[in-house]
Write a protein that holds these residues in place. Structure first.
Motif, PDB file in Angstrom:
ATOM      1  N   VAL A 134       4.756  -4.994   5.721  1.00  0.00           N
ATOM      2  CA  VAL A 134       5.729  -5.937   5.174  1.00  0.00           C
ATOM      3  C   VAL A 134       6.884  -5.210   4.484  1.00  0.00           C
ATOM      4  O   VAL A 134       8.048  -5.419   4.824  1.00  0.00           O
ATOM      5  N   LYS A 135       6.569  -4.340   3.535  1.00  0.00           N
ATOM      6  CA  LYS A 135       7.634  -3.668   2.781  1.00  0.00           C
ATOM      7  C   LYS A 135       8.441  -2.713   3.657  1.00  0.00           C
ATOM      8  O   LYS A 135       9.656  -2.645   3.536  1.00  0.00           O
ATOM      9  N   ARG A 136       7.736  -1.975   4.550  1.00  0.00           N
ATOM     10  CA  ARG A 136       8.440  -1.000   5.385  1.00  0.00           C
ATOM     11  C   ARG A 136       8.695  -1.504   6.801  1.00  0.00           C
ATOM     12  O   ARG A 136       9.416  -0.851   7.556  1.00  0.00           O
ATOM     13  N   GLY A 137       8.114  -2.645   7.161  1.00  0.00           N
ATOM     14  CA  GLY A 137       8.368  -3.223   8.469  1.00  0.00           C
ATOM     15  C   GLY A 137       7.828  -2.420   9.629  1.00  0.00           C
ATOM     16  O   GLY A 137       8.339  -2.498  10.746  1.00  0.00           O
ATOM     17  N   MET A 138       6.765  -1.649   9.400  1.00  0.00           N
ATOM     18  CA  MET A 138       6.185  -0.810  10.445  1.00  0.00           C
ATOM     19  C   MET A 138       5.062  -1.546  11.174  1.00  0.00           C
ATOM     20  O   MET A 138       4.499  -2.521  10.667  1.00  0.00           O
ATOM     21  N   HIS A 139       4.749  -1.063  12.356  1.00  0.00           N
ATOM     22  CA  HIS A 139       3.564  -1.552  13.060  1.00  0.00           C
ATOM     23  C   HIS A 139       2.366  -0.790  12.493  1.00  0.00           C
ATOM     24  O   HIS A 139       2.173   0.388  12.777  1.00  0.00           O
ATOM     25  N   ALA A 140       1.592  -1.459  11.659  1.00  0.00           N
ATOM     26  CA  ALA A 140       0.498  -0.796  10.948  1.00  0.00           C
ATOM     27  C   ALA A 140      -0.857  -1.234  11.491  1.00  0.00           C
ATOM     28  O   ALA A 140      -1.100  -2.421  11.692  1.00  0.00           O
ATOM     29  N   THR A 141      -1.714  -0.244  11.726  1.00  0.00           N
ATOM     30  CA  THR A 141      -3.109  -0.504  12.072  1.00  0.00           C
ATOM     31  C   THR A 141      -3.963   0.187  11.016  1.00  0.00           C
ATOM     32  O   THR A 141      -3.839   1.393  10.802  1.00  0.00           O
TER      33      THR A 141
ATOM     34  N   LEU B 108      -2.268  -1.676   1.024  1.00  0.00           N
ATOM     35  CA  LEU B 108      -1.696  -0.674   1.923  1.00  0.00           C
ATOM     36  C   LEU B 108      -1.072  -1.342   3.139  1.00  0.00           C
ATOM     37  O   LEU B 108       0.024  -0.977   3.577  1.00  0.00           O
ATOM     38  N   TYR B 109      -1.790  -2.303   3.702  1.00  0.00           N
ATOM     39  CA  TYR B 109      -1.265  -3.010   4.876  1.00  0.00           C
ATOM     40  C   TYR B 109       0.034  -3.734   4.519  1.00  0.00           C
ATOM     41  O   TYR B 109       1.022  -3.694   5.265  1.00  0.00           O
ATOM     42  N   TYR B 110       0.035  -4.389   3.361  1.00  0.00           N
ATOM     43  CA  TYR B 110       1.243  -5.085   2.925  1.00  0.00           C
ATOM     44  C   TYR B 110       2.405  -4.107   2.777  1.00  0.00           C
ATOM     45  O   TYR B 110       3.534  -4.395   3.208  1.00  0.00           O
ATOM     46  N   TYR B 111       2.131  -2.946   2.178  1.00  0.00           N
ATOM     47  CA  TYR B 111       3.195  -1.962   1.963  1.00  0.00           C
ATOM     48  C   TYR B 111       3.800  -1.501   3.289  1.00  0.00           C
ATOM     49  O   TYR B 111       5.032  -1.484   3.454  1.00  0.00           O
ATOM     50  N   PHE B 112       2.940  -1.107   4.239  1.00  0.00           N
ATOM     51  CA  PHE B 112       3.467  -0.562   5.493  1.00  0.00           C
ATOM     52  C   PHE B 112       4.005  -1.657   6.422  1.00  0.00           C
ATOM     53  O   PHE B 112       5.074  -1.497   7.017  1.00  0.00           O
TER      54      PHE B 112
ATOM     55  N   LYS C 189       8.352   9.182   2.111  1.00  0.00           N
ATOM     56  CA  LYS C 189       9.789   8.947   1.979  1.00  0.00           C
ATOM     57  C   LYS C 189      10.581   9.490   3.162  1.00  0.00           C
ATOM     58  O   LYS C 189      11.653   8.966   3.488  1.00  0.00           O
ATOM     59  N   ASP C 190      10.055  10.524   3.822  1.00  0.00           N
ATOM     60  CA  ASP C 190      10.764  11.103   4.972  1.00  0.00           C
ATOM     61  C   ASP C 190      10.098  10.749   6.301  1.00  0.00           C
ATOM     62  O   ASP C 190      10.436  11.331   7.336  1.00  0.00           O
ATOM     63  N   TYR C 191       9.182   9.822   6.286  1.00  0.00           N
ATOM     64  CA  TYR C 191       8.430   9.455   7.495  1.00  0.00           C
ATOM     65  C   TYR C 191       9.325   8.593   8.382  1.00  0.00           C
ATOM     66  O   TYR C 191       9.859   7.575   7.947  1.00  0.00           O
ATOM     67  N   ARG C 192       9.492   8.983   9.626  1.00  0.00           N
ATOM     68  CA  ARG C 192      10.454   8.313  10.499  1.00  0.00           C
ATOM     69  C   ARG C 192       9.820   7.536  11.648  1.00  0.00           C
ATOM     70  O   ARG C 192      10.525   6.890  12.415  1.00  0.00           O
ATOM     71  N   LYS C 193       8.506   7.603  11.790  1.00  0.00           N
ATOM     72  CA  LYS C 193       7.872   6.850  12.867  1.00  0.00           C
ATOM     73  C   LYS C 193       7.877   5.360  12.528  1.00  0.00           C
ATOM     74  O   LYS C 193       7.903   4.977  11.359  1.00  0.00           O
ATOM     75  N   ASP C 194       7.829   4.502  13.560  1.00  0.00           N
ATOM     76  CA  ASP C 194       7.821   3.058  13.311  1.00  0.00           C
ATOM     77  C   ASP C 194       6.416   2.456  13.398  1.00  0.00           C
ATOM     78  O   ASP C 194       6.251   1.246  13.365  1.00  0.00           O
ATOM     79  N   SER C 195       5.394   3.309  13.508  1.00  0.00           N
ATOM     80  CA  SER C 195       4.011   2.821  13.536  1.00  0.00           C
ATOM     81  C   SER C 195       3.119   3.813  12.809  1.00  0.00           C
ATOM     82  O   SER C 195       3.465   4.992  12.670  1.00  0.00           O
ATOM     83  N   ILE C 196       1.964   3.334  12.362  1.00  0.00           N
ATOM     84  CA  ILE C 196       1.031   4.193  11.650  1.00  0.00           C
ATOM     85  C   ILE C 196      -0.383   3.645  11.809  1.00  0.00           C
ATOM     86  O   ILE C 196      -0.583   2.427  11.857  1.00  0.00           O
ATOM     87  N   THR C 197      -1.353   4.565  11.942  1.00  0.00           N
ATOM     88  CA  THR C 197      -2.760   4.188  12.012  1.00  0.00           C
ATOM     89  C   THR C 197      -3.495   4.876  10.871  1.00  0.00           C
ATOM     90  O   THR C 197      -3.404   6.092  10.706  1.00  0.00           O
ATOM     91  N   ILE C 198      -4.212   4.081  10.077  1.00  0.00           N
ATOM     92  CA  ILE C 198      -4.863   4.569   8.866  1.00  0.00           C
ATOM     93  C   ILE C 198      -6.345   4.226   8.909  1.00  0.00           C
ATOM     94  O   ILE C 198      -6.729   3.127   9.322  1.00  0.00           O
ATOM     95  N   LEU C 199      -7.175   5.172   8.489  1.00  0.00           N
ATOM     96  CA  LEU C 199      -8.599   4.905   8.294  1.00  0.00           C
ATOM     97  C   LEU C 199      -8.882   4.917   6.805  1.00  0.00           C
ATOM     98  O   LEU C 199      -8.467   5.829   6.082  1.00  0.00           O
ATOM     99  N   ASP C 200      -9.618   3.899   6.346  1.00  0.00           N
ATOM    100  CA  ASP C 200     -10.014   3.790   4.945  1.00  0.00           C
ATOM    101  C   ASP C 200     -11.541   3.847   4.885  1.00  0.00           C
ATOM    102  O   ASP C 200     -12.223   2.923   5.328  1.00  0.00           O
ATOM    103  N   PHE C 201     -12.067   4.950   4.347  1.00  0.00           N
ATOM    104  CA  PHE C 201     -13.515   5.148   4.297  1.00  0.00           C
ATOM    105  C   PHE C 201     -14.084   4.624   2.982  1.00  0.00           C
ATOM    106  O   PHE C 201     -13.572   4.929   1.910  1.00  0.00           O
ATOM    107  N   GLY C 202     -15.167   3.850   3.097  1.00  0.00           N
ATOM    108  CA  GLY C 202     -15.761   3.264   1.903  1.00  0.00           C
ATOM    109  C   GLY C 202     -14.825   2.254   1.286  1.00  0.00           C
ATOM    110  O   GLY C 202     -14.584   2.259   0.080  1.00  0.00           O
ATOM    111  N   CYS C 203     -14.302   1.357   2.122  1.00  0.00           N
ATOM    112  CA  CYS C 203     -13.230   0.454   1.687  1.00  0.00           C
ATOM    113  C   CYS C 203     -13.704  -0.595   0.692  1.00  0.00           C
ATOM    114  O   CYS C 203     -12.903  -1.158  -0.051  1.00  0.00           O
ATOM    115  N   GLY C 204     -15.019  -0.897   0.663  1.00  0.00           N
ATOM    116  CA  GLY C 204     -15.530  -1.881  -0.291  1.00  0.00           C
ATOM    117  C   GLY C 204     -14.857  -3.228  -0.121  1.00  0.00           C
ATOM    118  O   GLY C 204     -14.675  -3.706   0.999  1.00  0.00           O
ATOM    119  N   LYS C 205     -14.477  -3.850  -1.233  1.00  0.00           N
ATOM    120  CA  LYS C 205     -13.835  -5.166  -1.162  1.00  0.00           C
ATOM    121  C   LYS C 205     -12.412  -5.103  -0.624  1.00  0.00           C
ATOM    122  O   LYS C 205     -11.784  -6.135  -0.394  1.00  0.00           O
TER     123      LYS C 205
END
Length: 381
Positions: free
Chosen positions: A197-204, A191-195, A168-184
């Motif tokens: 589309v919903k938040r309009g961030m540059h998400a990796t 998560l990608y949709y949330y960051f 809620k207080d995150y102010r950066k316009d980009s984010i990089t996330i690792l998902d371990f054991g992501c399965g299907k």
């Protein structure tokens, strides 16, 4: 034809949504949705464009939006819908290329003004174009909730609510996330949709999994959706060399047994700001613990020993994370498969290391003869 642009400009301050559909030229986008979004406290407008069954998103200012409407949308779509706080306007293109305008007063949706028995406002709402929820069988093809999947819909929203609260207080316009054991990777896509589309961030987001066929399939789905920031890698977190990029967040949901420990250790080494971990299959302590002190009565019965070992494992993980500079809490997390493995470890980096937790954990390990991988990995490093 300029009437539509004039109306659109007047409607902009109170715009709820706009939809351009039925393109005249088949090479144009099949549909364009527009809605206001708040990014870093500033009003922006998100365009969602559909082409070849893929959705593409980007955010623009009000001035930029008017240029898009004037240069790319007006007179190219037969149907236009504009909804504001006060009216709903429908435009239909006539044979001469002009638009017929029909307006009606907008009214509050039923139940929205009631203070009692109000339905919960979910972050991921019914009717949103969320392809992963269609693939998961939670939404129908027209984005309606499948009645039999309503519980799963609530559970997915629970996960996103936890993420949303943490950021809620995150102010950066980009984010990089690792998902371990992501399965299907249903949650990876959500998560990608949330960051993005919903938040309009540059998400990796990088998903790691041991199964090559699953990784390939997920990559194909990401391409299908037009999610360029999503990538999937066939790798073993316990053995392989992983990305050397700056990492903001680590997710590990049901990575089996010590794979969770390696993922947490990786997060520590990379100084990831956020960690969300739901451990699974904590066999390590259970298989090595022996009697050695005042807690021996908890090891007498197999089912109690198994549960105590699992709780001890997660307690050690949390203590190690705190020692390595994280604020940590543990909450009950409802699993999508209704598994009893439903404790989530949430951590946010504060950069204040300690040694107290590891000292206590090591004393227990020495007394009861068990091994715990995260504790060992941090000892070595």
């Amino acid at each position: 034809m300029a009437r539509l642009l004039t109306d659109f400009e007047a409607a902009l301050p109170s715009l709820s949504k706009a939809v351009f559909s039925q393109p005249i030229d088949k090479t144009d986008d099949q549909k364009v949705n527009i809605r206001p979004v708040l990014l870093k406290g500033e009003l922006r407008y998100q365009l969602e464009r559909f082409r070849d069954n893929k959705a593409f998103h980007w955010n623009v200012s009000g001035e930029e939006l008017l240029k898009v409407v004037a240069n790319e949308l007006e007179s190219r779509y037969r149907q236009v819908l504009v909804v504001t706080d006060t009216e709903t306007i429908q435009y239909s293109m006539k044979a001469n290329g002009s638009y017929k305008r029909h307006a009606t007063a907008s009214v509050p949706l039923p139940g929205k003004v009631q203070s009692h028995n109000r339905e919960k406002e979910y972050i991921l709402k019914e009717g949103e174009n969320i392809p992963a929820l269609v693939d998961l069988g939670v939404f129908t093809a027209d984005f309606k909730i499948v009645r039999a999947k309503y519980d799963k819909y609530k559970q997915i929203n629970r996960f996103i609510e936890l993420i949303d609260h943490a950021f809620k207080d995150y102010r950066k316009d980009s984010i990089t996330i690792l998902d371990f054991g992501c399965g299907k990777s249903y949650l990876t896509f959500i998560l990608y949709y949330y960051f993005a589309v919903k938040r309009g961030m540059h998400a990796t987001i990088i998903g790691y999994d041991l199964k090559a066929d699953v990784v390939q399939r997920c990559g194909e789905i990401a391409k299908k959706y037009g999610y360029e920031g999503l990538e999937f890698v066939h790798a073993d977190v316990t053995k392989d060399v992983l990305t050397d990029r700056n990492i903001d967040m680590i997710v590990t949901l049901h990575a089996c047994d010590v794979a969770t420990d390696y993922a947490l250790h990786y997060a520590i080494r990379k100084k990831a700001d956020f960690i969300f971990s739901v451990p699974c299959c904590q066999h390590e302590v259970n298989s090595s613990i022996r009697k050695g002190g005042d807690l021996d009565m908890l090891l007498k019965y197999g089912i109690i020993k198994e549960r105590v070992s699992a709780l001890l494992t997660d307690s050690i993980r949390a203590s190690v994370l705190e020692d390595m500079g994280y604020n940590v809490d543990m909450i009950e997390f409802i699993d999508f498969d209704h598994s009893p493995k439903n404790i989530m470890i949430r951590a946010r980096r504060n950069g204040k290391p300690s040694t107290r937790g590891r000292t206590q954990a090591q004393a227990l390990a020495d007394a009861y003869g068990f091994k715990q991988t995260l504790l060992e990995l941090c000892k070595k490093s």
